[in-house]
Scaffold this motif. Sequence first.
Motif, PDB file in Angstrom:
ATOM      1  N   UNK A 563      15.257 -32.111 -32.836  1.00 41.73           N
ATOM      2  CA  UNK A 563      14.332 -31.858 -31.727  1.00 41.73           C
ATOM      3  C   UNK A 563      15.085 -31.239 -30.559  1.00 41.73           C
ATOM      4  N   UNK A 564      15.556 -30.010 -30.779  1.00 37.66           N
ATOM      5  CA  UNK A 564      16.229 -29.252 -29.732  1.00 37.66           C
ATOM      6  C   UNK A 564      15.275 -28.220 -29.151  1.00 37.66           C
ATOM      7  N   UNK A 565      15.173 -28.192 -27.838  1.00 39.29           N
ATOM      8  CA  UNK A 565      14.403 -27.139 -27.178  1.00 39.29           C
ATOM      9  C   UNK A 565      15.241 -25.859 -27.132  1.00 39.29           C
ATOM     10  N   UNK A 566      14.589 -24.721 -26.921  1.00 42.22           N
ATOM     11  CA  UNK A 566      15.289 -23.441 -26.920  1.00 42.22           C
ATOM     12  C   UNK A 566      16.398 -23.388 -25.871  1.00 42.22           C
ATOM     13  N   UNK A 567      16.177 -24.014 -24.734  1.00 40.77           N
ATOM     14  CA  UNK A 567      17.174 -23.930 -23.666  1.00 40.77           C
ATOM     15  C   UNK A 567      18.438 -24.730 -23.981  1.00 40.77           C
ATOM     16  N   UNK A 568      18.402 -25.544 -25.037  1.00 37.35           N
ATOM     17  CA  UNK A 568      19.543 -26.404 -25.344  1.00 37.35           C
ATOM     18  C   UNK A 568      20.677 -25.682 -26.064  1.00 37.35           C
ATOM     19  N   UNK A 569      20.534 -24.380 -26.233  1.00 33.52           N
ATOM     20  CA  UNK A 569      21.677 -23.619 -26.725  1.00 33.52           C
ATOM     21  C   UNK A 569      22.793 -23.575 -25.683  1.00 33.52           C
ATOM     22  N   UNK A 570      22.477 -23.975 -24.473  1.00 30.09           N
ATOM     23  CA  UNK A 570      23.461 -24.063 -23.393  1.00 30.09           C
ATOM     24  C   UNK A 570      23.370 -25.470 -22.804  1.00 30.09           C
ATOM     25  N   UNK A 571      24.487 -26.156 -22.711  1.00 30.26           N
ATOM     26  CA  UNK A 571      24.475 -27.529 -22.226  1.00 30.26           C
ATOM     27  C   UNK A 571      24.250 -27.613 -20.729  1.00 30.26           C
ATOM     28  N   UNK A 572      23.867 -28.796 -20.251  1.00 30.67           N
ATOM     29  CA  UNK A 572      23.537 -28.942 -18.831  1.00 30.67           C
ATOM     30  C   UNK A 572      24.734 -29.263 -17.952  1.00 30.67           C
ATOM     31  N   UNK A 573      24.602 -28.938 -16.689  1.00 29.76           N
ATOM     32  CA  UNK A 573      25.464 -29.511 -15.660  1.00 29.76           C
ATOM     33  C   UNK A 573      24.962 -30.940 -15.441  1.00 29.76           C
ATOM     34  N   UNK A 574      25.836 -31.934 -15.365  1.00 31.07           N
ATOM     35  CA  UNK A 574      25.366 -33.318 -15.212  1.00 31.07           C
ATOM     36  C   UNK A 574      24.432 -33.484 -14.020  1.00 31.07           C
ATOM     37  N   UNK A 575      23.345 -34.199 -14.246  1.00 33.53           N
ATOM     38  CA  UNK A 575      22.340 -34.388 -13.205  1.00 33.53           C
ATOM     39  C   UNK A 575      22.948 -35.039 -11.967  1.00 33.53           C
ATOM     40  N   UNK A 576      23.830 -36.007 -12.163  1.00 36.13           N
ATOM     41  CA  UNK A 576      24.451 -36.690 -11.031  1.00 36.13           C
ATOM     42  C   UNK A 576      25.242 -35.759 -10.141  1.00 36.13           C
ATOM     43  N   UNK A 577      25.861 -34.725 -10.746  1.00 40.14           N
ATOM     44  CA  UNK A 577      26.621 -33.754  -9.949  1.00 40.14           C
ATOM     45  C   UNK A 577      25.676 -32.892  -9.119  1.00 40.14           C
ATOM     46  N   UNK A 578      24.547 -32.532  -9.701  1.00 37.32           N
ATOM     47  CA  UNK A 578      23.563 -31.737  -8.951  1.00 37.32           C
ATOM     48  C   UNK A 578      23.003 -32.518  -7.773  1.00 37.32           C
ATOM     49  N   UNK A 579      22.885 -33.833  -7.946  1.00 38.58           N
ATOM     50  CA  UNK A 579      22.394 -34.668  -6.856  1.00 38.58           C
ATOM     51  C   UNK A 579      23.386 -34.733  -5.696  1.00 38.58           C
ATOM     52  N   UNK A 580      24.661 -34.626  -6.017  1.00 39.04           N
ATOM     53  CA  UNK A 580      25.701 -34.729  -4.985  1.00 39.04           C
ATOM     54  C   UNK A 580      25.983 -33.396  -4.306  1.00 39.04           C
ATOM     55  N   UNK A 581      25.939 -32.297  -5.069  1.00 36.63           N
ATOM     56  CA  UNK A 581      26.435 -31.019  -4.558  1.00 36.63           C
ATOM     57  C   UNK A 581      25.338 -29.956  -4.626  1.00 36.63           C
ATOM     58  N   UNK A 582      24.884 -29.535  -3.479  1.00 41.77           N
ATOM     59  CA  UNK A 582      23.758 -28.606  -3.387  1.00 41.77           C
ATOM     60  C   UNK A 582      24.085 -27.206  -3.878  1.00 41.77           C
ATOM     61  N   UNK A 583      25.362 -26.849  -3.915  1.00 43.22           N
ATOM     62  CA  UNK A 583      25.732 -25.494  -4.319  1.00 43.22           C
ATOM     63  C   UNK A 583      25.822 -25.313  -5.831  1.00 43.22           C
ATOM     64  N   UNK A 584      25.705 -26.411  -6.575  1.00 50.18           N
ATOM     65  CA  UNK A 584      25.703 -26.298  -8.029  1.00 50.18           C
ATOM     66  C   UNK A 584      24.325 -25.866  -8.508  1.00 50.18           C
ATOM     67  N   UNK A 585      24.298 -24.931  -9.448  1.00 55.94           N
ATOM     68  CA  UNK A 585      23.030 -24.458 -10.009  1.00 55.94           C
ATOM     69  C   UNK A 585      22.967 -24.863 -11.470  1.00 55.94           C
ATOM     70  N   UNK A 586      21.810 -25.386 -11.883  1.00 57.10           N
ATOM     71  CA  UNK A 586      21.628 -25.869 -13.247  1.00 57.10           C
ATOM     72  C   UNK A 586      21.335 -24.710 -14.195  1.00 57.10           C
ATOM     73  N   UNK A 587      21.676 -24.890 -15.470  1.00 55.88           N
ATOM     74  CA  UNK A 587      21.267 -23.929 -16.484  1.00 55.88           C
ATOM     75  C   UNK A 587      19.759 -24.005 -16.694  1.00 55.88           C
ATOM     76  N   UNK A 588      19.175 -22.910 -17.113  1.00 60.39           N
ATOM     77  CA  UNK A 588      17.720 -22.828 -17.262  1.00 60.39           C
ATOM     78  C   UNK A 588      17.205 -23.905 -18.209  1.00 60.39           C
ATOM     79  N   UNK A 589      16.097 -24.516 -17.834  1.00 56.04           N
ATOM     80  CA  UNK A 589      15.402 -25.457 -18.700  1.00 56.04           C
ATOM     81  C   UNK A 589      15.725 -26.911 -18.465  1.00 56.04           C
ATOM     82  N   UNK A 590      16.914 -27.193 -17.975  1.00 56.04           N
ATOM     83  CA  UNK A 590      17.338 -28.579 -17.805  1.00 56.04           C
ATOM     84  C   UNK A 590      16.778 -29.177 -16.510  1.00 56.04           C
TER      85      UNK A 590
END
Length: 590
Positions: A563-590
């Motif tokens: 059960x992999x979505x199409x966007x999972x061909x690229x792994x995510x930046x950890x959610x906790x890091x995005x919560x801490x640092x506003x300049x980090x941009x997530x990969x599409x879909x996550x």
Amino acid sequence: MKNIIKLVVLVLLFTACDDMFDPALENNRGLDAMYNEPTYAQGILANAYILLPYSSAPQSDVATDDAVTNDNDNDYLAMATGSWTASTNPMSQWQGRRNAIQYINLFLANTDEVVWSKEEVINTMYNDRLKGEAYALRAVQMLALLKAHGGWTAGGELLGVPIVTEPETAESDFNLPRNTFQECINQIIADANTAMDLLPLDFGDISDGEIPSKYQSLGVTNAGDYNRVNGNHMRGRITGRIIEAVRAQAALLAASPAYNAGTTVSWEDAANFAADVLDRVGGPNGLATDGHTWYANISQIEGLASGVTPPEIIWRGDIGQNNDLETDNFPPSLYGNGRVNPTQNLVDAFPTVDGYPITDPASNYDPEDPYANRDPRLNDYIVVNGSTQGPNSEVIVTGIYADDKDGINQENGRSTRTGYYLRKLLRYDCNPNPEFDTEQKHYAARIRYTEIFLAYAEAANEAWGPTGNGGNSYSAYDVIKAIRERAGIGLENGDAYLESVKGDKDAMRELIRNERRIELCFENHRFWDLRRWNVANLNETARGIRIEDANGTYTLVDVESRNYADYMYYGPVPYGELQKWSNLEQNAGW
């Protein structure tokens, strides 16, 4: 290295016991303490070795079409069946790799001040070698980060990770944006090139006449001085040869379909970087004759001196005496837990012994006798119904017709879910039976020559076609022919199937990918390969075989849906890091 790690542990233990002293001691040592204590300085770099991103167990394979696990609590099972999120990510490399890079940067920022030796020329050699190791290790750690977290954003930009080349302090700006994927590749290749300038190709004792010219010019005339720094006792650490291979891995990643629209790395670049490694062993003629069974070459393993690698291995882990893999993966009748179950999908990927895919009418494949006349690697890597395993060559029955705990779904939580058990990576002479508990030597193959041969074949085929060589002395066809001959494929018919596809780039691509799947199975490559190829197999249902009776009534069964979505061909930046640092941009879909 083992002594350095022991010292680090002792320092930590001592630091943890400061309440024994009155008044309490301050055990937070300043970095300047390393300047006159080389062992302390090496201990900082040792952390980058401790944190290397390699595993001796087939972990990620159970999240692919090659295997499933019977462990219901397995994180990779959860990931593959729909529970992969930016918060729950067993593939994440973010914390471990960044921790290692911080240690490396601390070391590089201070190494020039360390008194490695009071003899100036010896001091220079030590500093060169250790800086070379640090740059090489940073490239290794960065590549693991990039594979796990690089990807396309919603805005259509291919990003990597933040590049950090200076040690971070309390005053550092941690709110860094991600660098582009290309910038990360450039950094990896730059670090690799710097490391190659500083490191010997291999560590080992030399004679006076073999002293490198750069050290002769500094006045080194005694090989004993060189050997003190770069001799046999350094084997096992990262070398120029190893980092050449890492550079080839990075180039292959960047040139792959999932990434090449956002990079400038070409298939030609990837092929030539791989050729730099392979030319050192004479190209396909240097392919180790027993390299495909490296894990089971018992006399070779038993005879390995400290840090020495067999002909198949570019870099290996330490040798350990245990039966952990066997306890995890032997069938229940052999006191194992049967954890990793190869799939029918993988079994079907093995051709017949004459080289044809089993789907080809010319293969003479018999579905009523499916394991006859098959690629010998099938029996090398997978325990099929009726084959043997264990120290006494016990016959393993995976069918449901026998009153046996090894049959498919027979032993609660321990038997196979697919009708197959793992053989690759295991030693038959281990015995997990508590009455004997026989342990044997094992090591992890971090980088194999076969992997780099396959990288060359893939890149050369894309760059110049199956038989082109781009100025090198061998082609993709030459490499695949050598690999299949080693396995015992097509020896009676001149590998007619390979001959039939050597003029077809697309058909050769599929053959190369299939050979890579077979040769590198259960070595944690498949998940990353499927993603960088951007192919549909990532979501392929894992299948097994149900054998009804001893005469061979075979029924294909679906075992586990992916059960992999199409966007999972690229792994995510950890959610906790995005919560801490506003300049980090997530990969599409996550």
